[in-house]
Structures are given as structure tokens and as C-alpha cells.
Design an enzyme around this catalytic site. Structure first.
Site, PDB file in Angstrom:
ATOM      1  N   LYS A  22       7.296  -1.328  -3.623  1.00  0.00           N
ATOM      2  CA  LYS A  22       5.947  -0.755  -3.443  1.00  0.00           C
ATOM      3  C   LYS A  22       5.914   0.179  -2.237  1.00  0.00           C
ATOM      4  CE  LYS A  22       2.543  -3.160  -1.224  1.00  0.00           C
ATOM      5  NZ  LYS A  22       1.860  -2.460  -0.122  1.00  0.00           N
ATOM      6  N   ASN A  23       6.391  -0.327  -1.105  1.00  0.00           N
ATOM      7  CA  ASN A  23       6.192   0.463   0.114  1.00  0.00           C
ATOM      8  C   ASN A  23       7.087   1.692   0.182  1.00  0.00           C
ATOM      9  OD1 ASN A  23       4.113  -1.168   0.810  1.00  0.00           O
ATOM     10  ND2 ASN A  23       5.270  -2.429   2.259  1.00  0.00           N
ATOM     11  N   ARG A  93      -4.683   2.120   1.904  1.00  0.00           N
ATOM     12  CA  ARG A  93      -4.403   2.693   3.215  1.00  0.00           C
ATOM     13  C   ARG A  93      -3.307   3.747   3.195  1.00  0.00           C
ATOM     14  NH1 ARG A  93      -5.624   1.267   8.262  1.00  0.00           N
ATOM     15  NH2 ARG A  93      -3.789   1.870   9.408  1.00  0.00           N
ATOM     16  N   CYS A 117      -9.410  -3.033   7.275  1.00  0.00           N
ATOM     17  CA  CYS A 117      -8.342  -3.708   6.561  1.00  0.00           C
ATOM     18  C   CYS A 117      -8.405  -5.185   6.839  1.00  0.00           C
ATOM     19  CB  CYS A 117      -7.024  -3.144   7.019  1.00  0.00           C
ATOM     20  SG  CYS A 117      -5.690  -4.065   6.366  1.00  0.00           S
ATOM     21  N   ARG A 122      -5.883  -1.922  12.640  1.00  0.00           N
ATOM     22  CA  ARG A 122      -4.694  -1.116  12.303  1.00  0.00           C
ATOM     23  C   ARG A 122      -4.924   0.323  12.765  1.00  0.00           C
ATOM     24  NH1 ARG A 122      -2.918  -2.886   6.250  1.00  0.00           N
ATOM     25  NH2 ARG A 122      -0.959  -1.843   6.714  1.00  0.00           N
ATOM     26  N   PRO A 123      -4.723   0.560  14.062  1.00  0.00           N
ATOM     27  CA  PRO A 123      -4.969   1.907  14.591  1.00  0.00           C
ATOM     28  C   PRO A 123      -3.975   2.927  14.031  1.00  0.00           C
ATOM     29  CG  PRO A 123      -3.973   0.488  16.269  1.00  0.00           C
ATOM     30  CD  PRO A 123      -4.243  -0.379  15.066  1.00  0.00           C
ATOM     31  N   ILE A 124      -4.316   4.220  14.132  1.00  0.00           N
ATOM     32  CA  ILE A 124      -3.388   5.274  13.692  1.00  0.00           C
ATOM     33  C   ILE A 124      -3.101   6.255  14.837  1.00  0.00           C
ATOM     34  CG2 ILE A 124      -3.939   5.113  11.229  1.00  0.00           C
ATOM     35  CD1 ILE A 124      -5.617   7.711  11.658  1.00  0.00           C
ATOM     36  N   GLN A 126      -0.642   6.531  16.805  1.00  0.00           N
ATOM     37  CA  GLN A 126       0.726   7.079  16.884  1.00  0.00           C
ATOM     38  C   GLN A 126       0.942   8.211  15.868  1.00  0.00           C
ATOM     39  OE1 GLN A 126       2.781   6.074  19.461  1.00  0.00           O
ATOM     40  NE2 GLN A 126       0.824   5.096  19.923  1.00  0.00           N
ATOM     41  N   ASP A 305       5.241  -9.373   5.987  1.00  0.00           N
ATOM     42  CA  ASP A 305       4.720  -9.504   4.617  1.00  0.00           C
ATOM     43  C   ASP A 305       5.174 -10.803   3.955  1.00  0.00           C
ATOM     44  OD1 ASP A 305       3.505  -7.081   4.919  1.00  0.00           O
ATOM     45  OD2 ASP A 305       5.052  -5.944   3.869  1.00  0.00           O
ATOM     46  N   ARG A 397      -2.047  -5.334  -6.686  1.00  0.00           N
ATOM     47  CA  ARG A 397      -1.717  -4.128  -5.906  1.00  0.00           C
ATOM     48  C   ARG A 397      -0.218  -4.013  -5.667  1.00  0.00           C
ATOM     49  NH1 ARG A 397      -5.103  -3.269  -0.623  1.00  0.00           N
ATOM     50  NH2 ARG A 397      -3.625  -1.557  -0.712  1.00  0.00           N
TER      51      ARG A 397
END
Ligand code: EPU
Length: 429
Positions: A22-23, A93, A117, A122-124, A126, A305, A397
Site C-alpha cells: 500500500k505505502n 492523507r 488523523c 501529524r505535522p507536515i 518538514q 504499523d 483501506r
């Protein structure tokens, strides 16, 4: 809303084939917009997150032809939009990877801020720091992140935290930036290596993926390519932990065992038998499990996970186990549900103490996210009696044919629509 009904007291045995990652898939699909040529992708898992990514691509103007269940031909030549629809983006996301890829292709991207989430904050920061270092102007207003750059120029970027998402986004953006980009302290996950292999097959010049420094020499244009997505190590790990937890024996096939070393080691430590062959891992119960400690870390550490299914396995292990969740604050969505099934678990901050060895009892429980949902199914298999797991669209998902694969391993499990739930539809007798 749908529920899954599971009969307990079941040990899983047999063989299971692992689907595509998936990822990796959700990072590779947004990369398709980097070229105008045709792309062929194989081993895409047939799961909701991949279908959503495909819908976003279609909505942006990419023509897509399905080749059976797990392969696609994609033609991004006519793509003209730089603003994926909010209705689609809000479903997942990883749609924020279109920030990096659209910025690289068009010098512009307008992507809704990724929503809240269920795994904690879950900051972005970076991602944005990296785009800015590459020369993008960033303007955040009305819920949108607007990125623009006359041209992107290679830069030296050190990530303050090891982030898969930021590594992917910056690889995408830097792939066609002018000159060299050096990304330091990056994620080393196999999914990053798979994305790099895909970008390199498109003519990209990316070196070092799989280590903590990635060097990218930007190229003017990327061309079409054909690529097969790697196997899903998280799906594989879920079945491996399920084999040990349920006291069964499962051959997990079509995997890359190197990607699963942390899980193999933890299973052996907990007393399970593990045999490794070039593309297969067999996990089998040796009678009883012993308590052990589990700490999540970025790859090659034990993956966050797999912490929820790992916790279920430890509820079956006699003695006190300690889990330390080092990646996400508050990724313990499964705990209250497991407690409803009789598990003895205490959470303090990032630490969970599990007093294992007691019997779980079947109960109605709710999946709050993908991996905690899968964990609850495993718990229901071990428990005495029947369980009903609600909100199982979370599981859809990320796990292809989860119920079918479990039935193939001996589980008695079926799905019901929540509006049709009554005593007869939930019966497993
Ligand atoms: N972080 C920051 N700032 C950033 C980005 C991340 O502080 O700009 C922090 C996060 O808050 C977190 C840590 O860094 O504490 C790691 O987050 P990362 O960015 O690596 O996570 P992600 O890219 O959002 C991916 C997977 C998740 C998986 C995590 C950790 C995808 C699409 N998602 O998320 O997968 O849990 O890495 O391994 O690849 C799942 O498959 O169920 C899932 C949630």
C-alpha cells in the site's frame, strides 16, 4: 458502515499470498504525473486507498486503463489541473504527495491541507521546509496549501525528524529540480527504495535510497516506465503475528524476507518458530508464547504499523510485556477495544504494559483506524465466542481481500452491513 463477525477459538493455518505494498503504491501513483508518457504499473493492491489515488489521477486528467485487478496503464499526457479535488483528497492523507509531484511538473500545486488523523498529531513542517529550500513559495489559506516556483533548484536539506512522507514529497519535487539535492536524515523504508527505483526507471537520477542520505540530480524530463510494486511487508507482518497469536502455522508467500527481519526476530524472541526461505516465511506456534518487550522505530526497527497486531500477540503471551511507541504519539486506538474483550493493558504516555496470558472474550468492538482494525480481527480469532468488529471500512483501506485470505487460513468470518445487523445475520452457527 459494515461490520465483520468473527468466530473465536480459531488458530490460523495454511498458506497466504501477500499483495503489493500500500505505502509504496500510494507514493508511486502520484509520481506518474512527473511524465507525459505512458506508465504501466503492476502488483498494485486492490484496496480503497489505491482506488482513491487512481480517482484523484483521473480527476486531474490522467487517462487510465485497468489491466485486470492489480495492473494499470496510465497516460498523463493531457493532465492540466494542479488542484486535486478536496472531496477526494480528504479521504486519504497520502494525497499530499501531489504537492511534490505537481510542483515538479507544473511549478504549481494547490492541495488541501491534509485532514486530522486518528494516529495523533501529524505535522507536515518538514515537507514545507524542504519545498521552501528547493525554492517554492508557500501560501496557506482557506484550507489550501498553494505552492509555486518559477523553477526549483537543488538544495541541501536536513530533516529534523525521520519522515516517510517528507522523504517521498521531497524526492518527487527534487526529481526535476535544477542541479543536485541532498536529503539527509531521510526515511530508509523499502517503500522509499521502491519509489526511487520507479523514478530511476523513468530516467530520474536518484542515489542512496535505503540509506539515510539520498542524492538527487534533477533531470529536465522524466519518461514513461513500467514497474512492479514490492510486496506489502505490513500485510505480511500482520499474518505472521496472527499465526503466532492464534497458535497456528502460516506460510506467508511472495514476500521479501529482508524487509521483515524485525518481525522475524521479535517472533522468535516471543517463542514462535520461524523458517525463512527466499520468498516465503513460515511462522508456527511452538505451544506457548513468552512475554517480550516491543519498541517501534523507523525502518529497520519494528514498524509502528505492526504495533497493534503485535500488542494482540502479547496479550496471548504469559507474563508482563512492555510496548514503547516511539513513532506516533497516542497510537493506541486498539487498547480500549481490547480491554472490552478482557485484555489487561495499561497505557502511560507512549508506553503500554500488557499482562498477557489471560483469555480474551468475544465482544462488539470498533475499528478506529486501519491497523488497529486488523489487530481487533486477530484478537477476535483468539477470543472465546463471537465478536463483531464495526467500522471495518478502515481495514479495506489497506488489506486486499483480508476476509478471503483469513477464510483460506481457516477463519469463520463474514461481513454484514450495519443497517442489516440482527441476530440471524450475525450468526456463525
Ligand atoms: N513528522 C513531523 N513532521 C513532518 C512529518 C512527520 O514531525 O513534517 C513526525 C510525525 O508526526 C511522526 C513521525 O514524524 O511522529 C513519522 O511520520 P512519517 O512522516 O514518517 O509518517 P507518514 O509518512 O505520515 C507513513 C505511513 C504510515 C506509517 C508511518 C510511520 C504512508 C502513506 N503512511 O506515514 O502508514 O504509520 O509512515 O511508519 O506511507 C498505515 O499504513 O497504516 C500508516 C499509517
Amino acid at each position: 458502515m459494515e461490520s465483520i463477525i468473527v468466530k473465536g477459538d480459531t488458530s490460523l493455518s495454511g498458506n497466504v499470498k501477500i499483495s503489493g505494498s500500500k505505502n509504496a503504491a500510494v507514493a508511486i501513483l502520484p509520481a506518474v504525473v512527473l511524465t507525459k508518457d505512458n506508465v504501466h504499473l503492476e502488483n498494485l493492491p486492490d484496496i480503497t486507498d489505491v482506488r482513491t489515488m487512481v480517482e484523484i489521477l483521473e480527476n486531474l486528467g490522467v487517462s487510465i486503463r485497468r489491466r485486470g485487478r492489480n495492473a494499470l496503464d496510465l497516460t498523463p499526457g493531457n493532465l492540466a489541473r494542479v488542484a486535486p479535488s478536496y472531496e477526494l483528497v480528504k479521504r486519504m492523507r497520502a494525497s499530499y504527495y501531489f504537492m511534490g509531484s505537481l510542483l515538479a511538473r507544473f511549478g504549481r500545486a494547490e492541495v488541501p491541507i491534509p485532514g486530522g488523523c486518528d494516529l495523533g498529531p501529524r505535522p507536515i513542517d518538514q515537507h514545507l521546509k524542504g519545498f521552501s529550500a528547493l525554492g517554492a513559495d508557500i501560501n496557506i489559506e482557506h484550507g489550501m496549501i498553494n505552492l509555486s516556483a518559477e523553477k526549483l533548484v537543488g538544495a541541501h536539506i536536513y530533516l529534523d525528524v525521520v519522515s516517510i512522507g517528507a522523504t517521498v514529497n521531497l524526492m518527487l519535487a527534487a526529481s526535476s529540480a535544477e542541479g543536485r539535492t541532498v536529503l539527509e536524515n531521510v526515511a530508509k523504508e523499502p517503500e522509499i527504495v521502491d519509489l526511487a527505483n520507479f523514478l530511476n526507471a523513468m530516467g530520474g537520477r536518484i542515489r542512496g535510497a535505503g540509506t539515510d542520505v539520498i542524492r538527487i540530480d534533477g533531470v529536465k524530463e522524466l519518461h514513461g516506465a513500467s514497474h512492479t510494486v514490492i510486496p506489502d511487508r505490513i500485510e505480511a507482518g500482520t499474518f505472521m503475528l496472527a499465526a503466532a497469536a492464534t497458535g497456528g502455522s502460516i506460510k506467508v508467500e511472495e514476500v521479501i524476507p529482508k524487509h521483515l527481519e524485525a518481525i522475524t526476530a521479535k517472533l522468535r524472541e516471543a517463542g514462535a518458530g520461524v523458517e525463512v526461505e527466499p520468498e516465503m516465511i513460515k511462522v508456527e506456534s511452538t505451544g506457548s508464547l513468552c512475554a517480550s518487550d516491543l519498541k517501534t522505530f523507523p525502518y529497520p526497527g519494528f514498524p509502528t504499523d505492526l504495533q497493534p497486531p503485535g500488542m494482540v500477540m502479547l496479550t496471548a503471551a504469559r507474563g508482563l510485556s512492555v510496548i514503547t511507541e516511539n513513532v506516533f504519539d497516542g497510537r493506541y486506538n486498539q487498547v480500549d477495544e481490547l480491554k472490552r474483550m478482557g485484555a489487561r493493558i495499561k497505557v502511560e504516555g507512549r508506553t503500554a504494559l500488557i499482562e498477557g496470558g489471560g483469555r480474551l472474550s468475544g465482544a462488539p468492538v470498533t475499528a478506529h483506524d486501519l491497523r488497529s482494525g486488523a489487530a481487533l480481527i486477530i484478537a477476535a480469532l483468539i477470543a472465546e465466542g463471537k465478536s463483531q468488529i464495526s467500522a471495518v471500512e478502515h481495514i479495506d483501506r489497506g488489506y486486499e481481500n483480508f476476509e478471503k485470505k483469513l477464510i483460506g487460513l481457516g477463519a469463520s468470518i463474514h461481513r454484514v452491513s450495519e443497517k442489516n445487523l440482527d441476530s440471524s445475520s450475525t450468526s456463525l452457527d
